[in-house]
Design a protein around this motif. Structure first.
Motif, PDB file in Angstrom:
ATOM      1  N   GLN A 158       0.793  -1.209   0.000  1.00 13.63           N
ATOM      2  CA  GLN A 158       0.000   0.000   0.000  1.00 13.63           C
ATOM      3  C   GLN A 158       0.827   1.260   0.000  1.00 13.63           C
ATOM      4  O   GLN A 158       2.041   1.239  -0.036  1.00 13.63           O
ATOM      5  CB  GLN A 158      -0.902  -0.002   1.238  1.00 13.63           C
ATOM      6  N   MET A 178      -0.398  -3.931   3.627  1.00 20.04           N
ATOM      7  CA  MET A 178      -1.639  -4.016   4.381  1.00 20.04           C
ATOM      8  C   MET A 178      -2.053  -5.479   4.392  1.00 20.04           C
ATOM      9  O   MET A 178      -1.958  -6.141   3.371  1.00 20.04           O
ATOM     10  CB  MET A 178      -2.707  -3.179   3.681  1.00 20.04           C
ATOM     11  N   THR A 205     -13.766  -3.796   8.168  1.00 23.99           N
ATOM     12  CA  THR A 205     -14.088  -3.376   6.804  1.00 23.99           C
ATOM     13  C   THR A 205     -15.520  -3.689   6.405  1.00 23.99           C
ATOM     14  O   THR A 205     -16.216  -4.435   7.088  1.00 23.99           O
ATOM     15  CB  THR A 205     -13.174  -4.061   5.766  1.00 23.99           C
ATOM     16  N   THR A 206     -15.912  -3.115   5.276  1.00 24.35           N
ATOM     17  CA  THR A 206     -17.257  -3.363   4.737  1.00 24.35           C
ATOM     18  C   THR A 206     -17.425  -4.796   4.261  1.00 24.35           C
ATOM     19  O   THR A 206     -18.509  -5.183   3.851  1.00 24.35           O
ATOM     20  CB  THR A 206     -17.554  -2.436   3.544  1.00 24.35           C
ATOM     21  N   GLN A 263      -8.466  -5.366   8.843  1.00 24.30           N
ATOM     22  CA  GLN A 263      -7.230  -5.017   8.149  1.00 24.30           C
ATOM     23  C   GLN A 263      -6.193  -4.442   9.101  1.00 24.30           C
ATOM     24  O   GLN A 263      -6.511  -3.664   9.991  1.00 24.30           O
ATOM     25  CB  GLN A 263      -7.521  -3.996   7.040  1.00 24.30           C
ATOM     26  N   ARG A 319     -11.254 -12.218 -12.299  1.00 19.46           N
ATOM     27  CA  ARG A 319     -11.309 -11.134 -11.337  1.00 19.46           C
ATOM     28  C   ARG A 319     -11.745 -11.700  -9.991  1.00 19.46           C
ATOM     29  O   ARG A 319     -12.170 -12.840  -9.900  1.00 19.46           O
ATOM     30  CB  ARG A 319     -12.343 -10.141 -11.860  1.00 19.46           C
ATOM     31  N   LYS A 320     -11.689 -10.855  -8.975  1.00 19.57           N
ATOM     32  CA  LYS A 320     -12.164 -11.287  -7.654  1.00 19.57           C
ATOM     33  C   LYS A 320     -13.636 -11.686  -7.689  1.00 19.57           C
ATOM     34  O   LYS A 320     -14.383 -11.238  -8.553  1.00 19.57           O
ATOM     35  CB  LYS A 320     -11.983 -10.156  -6.668  1.00 19.57           C
ATOM     36  N   LYS A 356     -17.139 -12.448  -5.215  1.00 20.03           N
ATOM     37  CA  LYS A 356     -17.722 -12.336  -3.876  1.00 20.03           C
ATOM     38  C   LYS A 356     -19.118 -12.918  -3.819  1.00 20.03           C
ATOM     39  O   LYS A 356     -19.942 -12.639  -4.676  1.00 20.03           O
ATOM     40  CB  LYS A 356     -17.806 -10.860  -3.486  1.00 20.03           C
ATOM     41  N   LEU A 393     -20.145  -3.371  -7.450  1.00 19.70           N
ATOM     42  CA  LEU A 393     -19.967  -1.920  -7.422  1.00 19.70           C
ATOM     43  C   LEU A 393     -18.806  -1.569  -8.350  1.00 19.70           C
ATOM     44  O   LEU A 393     -18.758  -2.027  -9.461  1.00 19.70           O
ATOM     45  CB  LEU A 393     -19.774  -1.470  -5.974  1.00 19.70           C
ATOM     46  N   ARG A 421     -15.241  -8.524 -14.565  1.00 18.55           N
ATOM     47  CA  ARG A 421     -16.161  -9.029 -13.538  1.00 18.55           C
ATOM     48  C   ARG A 421     -17.307  -9.810 -14.185  1.00 18.55           C
ATOM     49  O   ARG A 421     -17.672  -9.574 -15.332  1.00 18.55           O
ATOM     50  CB  ARG A 421     -16.733  -7.854 -12.718  1.00 18.55           C
ATOM     51  N   PRO A 427     -10.950   3.710   3.662  1.00 19.90           N
ATOM     52  CA  PRO A 427      -9.794   4.414   4.242  1.00 19.90           C
ATOM     53  C   PRO A 427      -9.315   5.594   3.394  1.00 19.90           C
ATOM     54  O   PRO A 427      -8.681   6.512   3.915  1.00 19.90           O
ATOM     55  CB  PRO A 427      -8.708   3.338   4.290  1.00 19.90           C
ATOM     56  N   ASN A 476     -13.408   2.498  -7.066  1.00 16.59           N
ATOM     57  CA  ASN A 476     -13.449   1.096  -6.673  1.00 16.59           C
ATOM     58  C   ASN A 476     -14.584   0.809  -5.702  1.00 16.59           C
ATOM     59  O   ASN A 476     -14.993  -0.328  -5.525  1.00 16.59           O
ATOM     60  CB  ASN A 476     -12.130   0.665  -6.067  1.00 16.59           C
ATOM     61  N   CYS A 511     -15.036   0.853  -2.396  1.00 14.98           N
ATOM     62  CA  CYS A 511     -14.920   0.108  -1.142  1.00 14.98           C
ATOM     63  C   CYS A 511     -15.882   0.642  -0.091  1.00 14.98           C
ATOM     64  O   CYS A 511     -16.280  -0.068   0.812  1.00 14.98           O
ATOM     65  CB  CYS A 511     -13.505   0.190  -0.592  1.00 14.98           C
ATOM     66  N   HIS A 555     -18.862   1.578  -0.749  1.00  7.88           N
ATOM     67  CA  HIS A 555     -20.246   1.332  -1.204  1.00  7.88           C
ATOM     68  C   HIS A 555     -21.011   2.605  -1.561  1.00  7.88           C
ATOM     69  O   HIS A 555     -22.220   2.683  -1.342  1.00  7.88           O
ATOM     70  CB  HIS A 555     -21.051   0.611  -0.111  1.00  7.88           C
TER      71      HIS A 555
HETATM   72  C1  HEM Z   1      -6.606  -0.056   1.710  1.00  4.81           C
HETATM   73  C2  HEM Z   1      -6.447  -0.708   0.612  1.00  4.81           C
HETATM   74  C3  HEM Z   1      -7.513  -1.126  -0.349  1.00  4.81           C
HETATM   75  C4  HEM Z   1      -7.299  -1.359  -1.650  1.00  4.81           C
HETATM   76  C5  HEM Z   1      -5.996  -1.243  -2.395  1.00  4.81           C
HETATM   77  C6  HEM Z   1      -8.562  -1.736  -2.232  1.00  4.81           C
HETATM   78  C7  HEM Z   1      -8.739  -2.057  -3.566  1.00  4.81           C
HETATM   79  C8  HEM Z   1      -9.948  -2.255  -4.134  1.00  4.81           C
HETATM   80  C9  HEM Z   1     -10.176  -2.342  -5.528  1.00  4.81           C
HETATM   81  C10 HEM Z   1      -9.120  -2.270  -6.599  1.00  4.81           C
HETATM   82  C11 HEM Z   1     -11.500  -2.512  -5.714  1.00  4.81           C
HETATM   83  C12 HEM Z   1     -12.206  -2.555  -7.046  1.00  4.81           C
HETATM   84  C13 HEM Z   1     -12.781  -3.780  -7.394  1.00  4.81           C
HETATM   85  C14 HEM Z   1     -13.693  -3.718  -8.568  1.00  4.81           C
HETATM   86  O1  HEM Z   1     -13.276  -3.368  -9.670  1.00  4.81           O
HETATM   87  O2  HEM Z   1     -14.856  -4.042  -8.379  1.00  4.81           O
HETATM   88  C15 HEM Z   1     -12.101  -2.570  -4.430  1.00  4.81           C
HETATM   89  C16 HEM Z   1     -13.451  -2.760  -4.180  1.00  4.81           C
HETATM   90  C17 HEM Z   1     -13.986  -2.959  -2.933  1.00  4.81           C
HETATM   91  N1  HEM Z   1     -13.292  -2.966  -1.751  1.00  4.81           N
HETATM   92 FE1  HEM Z   1     -11.403  -2.343  -1.513  1.00  4.81          FE
HETATM   93  N2  HEM Z   1      -9.504  -1.745  -1.273  1.00  4.81           N
HETATM   94  C18 HEM Z   1      -8.914  -1.391  -0.098  1.00  4.81           C
HETATM   95  C19 HEM Z   1      -9.496  -1.292   1.106  1.00  4.81           C
HETATM   96  C20 HEM Z   1     -10.776  -1.680   1.346  1.00  4.81           C
HETATM   97  C21 HEM Z   1     -11.412  -1.526   2.602  1.00  4.81           C
HETATM   98  C22 HEM Z   1     -10.778  -0.937   3.850  1.00  4.81           C
HETATM   99  C23 HEM Z   1     -12.637  -2.010   2.453  1.00  4.81           C
HETATM  100  C24 HEM Z   1     -13.722  -1.979   3.481  1.00  4.81           C
HETATM  101  C25 HEM Z   1     -13.873  -0.911   4.305  1.00  4.81           C
HETATM  102  C26 HEM Z   1     -12.770  -2.507   1.123  1.00  4.81           C
HETATM  103  C27 HEM Z   1     -13.899  -3.124   0.605  1.00  4.81           C
HETATM  104  C28 HEM Z   1     -14.177  -3.159  -0.737  1.00  4.81           C
HETATM  105  C29 HEM Z   1     -15.492  -3.341  -1.280  1.00  4.81           C
HETATM  106  C30 HEM Z   1     -16.752  -3.612  -0.507  1.00  4.81           C
HETATM  107  C31 HEM Z   1     -15.382  -3.194  -2.660  1.00  4.81           C
HETATM  108  C32 HEM Z   1     -16.547  -3.228  -3.599  1.00  4.81           C
HETATM  109  C33 HEM Z   1     -16.373  -4.072  -4.744  1.00  4.81           C
HETATM  110  C34 HEM Z   1     -17.618  -4.514  -5.444  1.00  4.81           C
HETATM  111  O3  HEM Z   1     -18.541  -5.022  -4.824  1.00  4.81           O
HETATM  112  O4  HEM Z   1     -17.656  -4.398  -6.686  1.00  4.81           O
HETATM  113  N3  HEM Z   1     -11.635  -2.281   0.476  1.00  4.81           N
HETATM  114  N4  HEM Z   1     -11.143  -2.409  -3.483  1.00  4.81           N
END
Ligand code: HEM
Ligand code: SF4
Lengths: 550, 167
Positions: free
Chosen positions: A48, A53, A86-87, A92, A164-165, A167, A208, A251, A417, A461, A463, A465
């Motif tokens: 990060q 992280m 986290t959500t 973390q 891709r990831k 969920k 999302l 996705r 964050p 991205n 995160c 919501h």
């Molecule tokens: C701190 C470093 C973090 C990084 C580098 C990161 C990176 C990402 C990326 C790249 C995506 C995009 C995914 C997509 O294209 O759909 C994403 C989505 C998401 N992340 Fe993070 N994230 C971080 C922290 C967090 C934290 C702290 C949370 C919760 C509080 C979180 C929860 C989520 C959620 C819920 C999504 C929604 C994706 C979806 O449903 O499409 N992430 N994150």
């Protein structure tokens, strides 16, 4: 709660050994950075902005007090003494050293925890309702199914390198959806069919991020025993036909859209026909076995403590407010569900110190059978508190910072964050949450406004919501400067919808005023029973636009 | 001659050569030794190649194993190409070849084959691996063997852990 047997323990230990070997090879230069990347991500390890992280899995959000105590110790010994809920119901750590991660994983394994598949292009931690098993509006307890999915998805050999990831979320209540299943790659709603059999309504293709979508239903009823074979069919179709040429189009939601939901469903059915009766088909026995871990704790037989509570409420207004807002009904007489909000103004939503984690663990032991749940709104739930001890609990938590009686109000913000920690951020999000919390510091006013989901993300991205916030705030970058775009009308519940963008973005300083203007439109136009979302849906976005950009 | 890894971790000389897809307008140049040719060209030249113990095929990750249908066991070797180790389609292809089409002969992973993916490949039905040449083949056995069991049924076992637990 699920307890490991010798198989789970062995797999966990083997995983730690494997990751130690992988880290050694990475540090020795035998693995190129790009080769190590997916391996460390599948162990929850990001690199990060400020440090690595580590995202630690909390399967379906449930923990025992000894696990939370271990997290507290780890955050103290290996990090800066705090962690983040986290959500995705995970935890973390923001600053561990890469070299320490194998040791951290070994410490986690001792208490049956891990960081498996908390990141990377694989099946992630399955999430569910934080009130699972304790409210009487659910069709069946979703947790055994989450655990079944957890086991099936852990190191699944075919699905570790998806486009891709991925969920999965499970919801069991007919009345409400606290797991936001329709914005997941797969959302499973537990249902009963006309014959009374248990099964799942299967939503696929929500999410999302850059292209937010609400998941269409691709199967109205999937019989219970077919859960895993059907998931396997969905994943196989996605693995084979999901786009891999463009990360933003990779996705499953894009595939579902391209094939149409019906076309996608046909492909899944065709695949499923081959594997429906394979050994992966669940057995009654296997389900019963997992269910036996989620039996009720040893509740005592109680009456509702209505008189006592009425008296305590009458004598103490702050307790009364907390009871009305942060405490929910329980299926067992004499018990309540307590929400500890981690939303004290001035602390980033979801952040907890090592000391606070220990306090929560102690509270769980003292008041709730030693069990803790993390919510996707970044709060914590003690699910089984005796009503005659609520007052005592409340007195304990207020000085700890968990007693802010703002659950589901405007200041119970979901907030990523953002720029303070995250390398991908376009803007900070924590200070925006704080400024709004400061502006709306009058609880009576907040209560009058009713339930409003305010969700903030620091980049697309999502995160935080933001798309499914009744009010969503998105950090955007304009020529190197931080701005914020507002969307209205999102929802993550049964009536899931993606918010609509209000218009041009705003400077950070303007945010509290902008939110206030939006709220004023609602207050001016609402009818008596309407929530913010109801009013928005009735009057549309224009009145808000007119007021904010006047 | 390059070496390959077998699913039990042993190492042996590789006597197969992978014949690349000919450029547009050129024809397939099958060498005078054991050769793996593109699967679609094998099908197109079926009359010529069928039954030959020195000709096998390779599939690319976007290709459909279903196209080989009930002919699979006429092939001594089927290789599946991993153009990039992050491209996971080959795992599904392998399971379909083994579990749906009933392929029984050698199933080989070729291309960007790295150490940490071997365990997944093994479980999906590969039984030989042409490791990328810069990787230390001596470490393959260890990487194949980190896990003594898995949660799922896959090609290597038809008893998922939930069935074993019941027993
Ligand atoms: C701190 C470093 C973090 C990084 C580098 C990161 C990176 C990402 C990326 C790249 C995506 C995009 C995914 C997509 O294209 O759909 C994403 C989505 C998401 N992340 Fe993070 N994230 C971080 C922290 C967090 C934290 C702290 C949370 C919760 C509080 C979180 C929860 C989520 C959620 C819920 C999504 C929604 C994706 C979806 O449903 O499409 N992430 N994150
Ligand atoms: S929304 Fe963007 S800024 Fe916020 S945590 Fe996710 S990736 Fe980082």
């Amino acid at each position: 709660m699920y307890v490991y047997d010798e198989h789970d323990r062995q797999i966990a230990a083997e995983r730690v050994a494997q990751f130690r070997d992988q880290t050694d090879r990475a540090l020795a230069g035998e693995l190129a950075e790009e080769e190590f990347l997916p391996l460390r991500l599948q162990n929850g390890l990001y690199v990060q902005r400020l440090a690595p992280m580590l995202r630690i899995a909390v399967p379906y959000g449930m923990m025992r007090s000894n696990q939370l105590r271990r997290l507290a110790r780890i955050s103290r010994d290996y990090d800066k003494g705090y962690a983040h809920f986290t959500t995705r119901q995970n935890v973390q750590l923001n600053w561990p050293n890469l070299e320490d991660v194998p040791d951290i994983l070994a410490e986690l394994a001792e208490v049956e925890m891990h960081a498996n598949q908390t990141s990377g292009n694989c099946i992630r931690n399955t999430t569910t309702d934080q009130f699972a098993g304790v409210q009487d509006d659910e069709i069946a307890d979703p947790r055994p199914y989450c655990e079944i999915i957890r086991q099936w998805s852990t190191f699944h050999p075919e699905f570790a390198f998806l486009p891709r990831k991925f969920k999965v979320a499970v919801n069991a209540s007919e009345k409400t959806d606290r797991a936001a299943i329709q914005v997941h790659d797969i959302g499973l709603q537990i249902v009963r069919n006309e014959a009374g059999d248990l099964g799942f309504r299967v939503h696929v293709g929500g999410g999302l991020g850059r292209t937010p979508m609400v998941a269409p239903v691709i199967r109205e009823f999937l019989p219970e025993l077919d859960l895993l074979t059907y998931l396997e069919a969905v994943l196989r179709v996605y693995n084979r036909y999901g786009r891999r040429d463009n990360k933003f189009k990779a996705r499953i939601k894009i595939l579902v859209k391209a094939l149409t939901p019906a076309g996608f469903a046909d492909k899944v059915e065709a695949e499923w026909a081959h594997i429906k009766d394979s050994p992966t088909k669940l057995t009654r026995d296997a389900i019963d076995r997992i269910k036996s871990y989620f039996t009720e704790p040893s509740y005592v037989s109680l009456e509702n403590a209505s008189d006592l509570l009425a008296k305590q409420r009458f004598e103490n207004r702050a307790f009364d407010q907390w009871l009305s807002h942060n405490v929910d009904t329980h299926k067992k007489p004499g018990y309540s569900i307590v929400n500890l909000t981690i939303k004290e103004t001035g602390t980033p939503p979801g952040d907890v110190t090592d000391r606070q984690m220990e306090q929560i663990a102690d509270l769980a032991d003292e008041y709730s059978f030693g069990e803790i749940r993390v919510t996707h709104q970044q709060n914590v739930v003690l699910a089984d508190v005796r009503q005659d001890r609520l007052f005592e609990l409340w007195q304990a938590i207020v000085p700890m910072g968990f007693g802010t009686a703002n659950l589901n109000t405007l200041t119970d913000v979901i907030c990523c964050p953002g720029g303070d920690y995250c390398a991908l951020a376009n803007a900070k999000s924590i200070p925006v949450a704080e400024a709004i919390q400061r502006r709306f510091d009058d609880l009576d006013y907040l209560y009058d406004l009713g339930n409003i989901d305010l969700n903030i993300s620091g980049c697309m991205n999502a995160c935080g919501h933001h798309h499914v916030g009744n009010i969503g705030v998105l950090g955007v970058d304009k020529k190197g400067e931080e701005f914020y775009q507002i969307s209205l009308g999102g929802s993550s519940h049964h009536d899931a919808s993606i918010g609509k963008i209000l218009g041009p973005s705003f400077a950070r300083e303007a945010m509290p005023d902008v939110i206030a203007k939006i709220i004023d439109v609602y207050v001016g136009r609402r009818t008596e029973e309407e929530t913010f979302l109801d009013t928005y849906r009735r009057i549309g976005i224009d009145p808000f636009k007119e007021s904010v950009y006047a | 001659m390059p070496e390959i890894v077998l699913h039990n971790g042993s190492i042996k000389q590789d006597d197969w050569v992978v014949v690349p897809r000919p450029e547009e307008g050129e024809s397939l140049n099958v060498p005078d030794q054991k050769a793996l040719i593109p699967a679609d060209l094998w099908l197109a030249g079926y009359e010529r190649y069928a039954g030959r113990a020195d000709i096998g095929v390779w599939l690319d990750s976007h290709q459909e194993p279903e196209s080989l249908g009930d002919k699979v066991n006429e092939l001594p070797v089927i290789a599946v190409n991993f153009p990039k180790f992050t491209d996971g389609r080959g795992y599904s292809i392998a399971r379909i070849l083994r579990e749906r089409l009933g392929f029984e002969n050698e199933l080989r992973a070729i291309g960007d084959v790295l150490l940490d993916q071997l365990q997944f490949m093994k479980r999906c039905g590969f039984n030989s691996y042409a490791l990328r040449p810069d990787k230390d083949i001596q470490k393959a056995a260890k990487c194949l063997g980190f896990f003594t069991q898995g949660y799922q049924a896959a090609t290597d076992t038809d008893t998922p852990l939930f069935r074993r637990r019941a027993g």
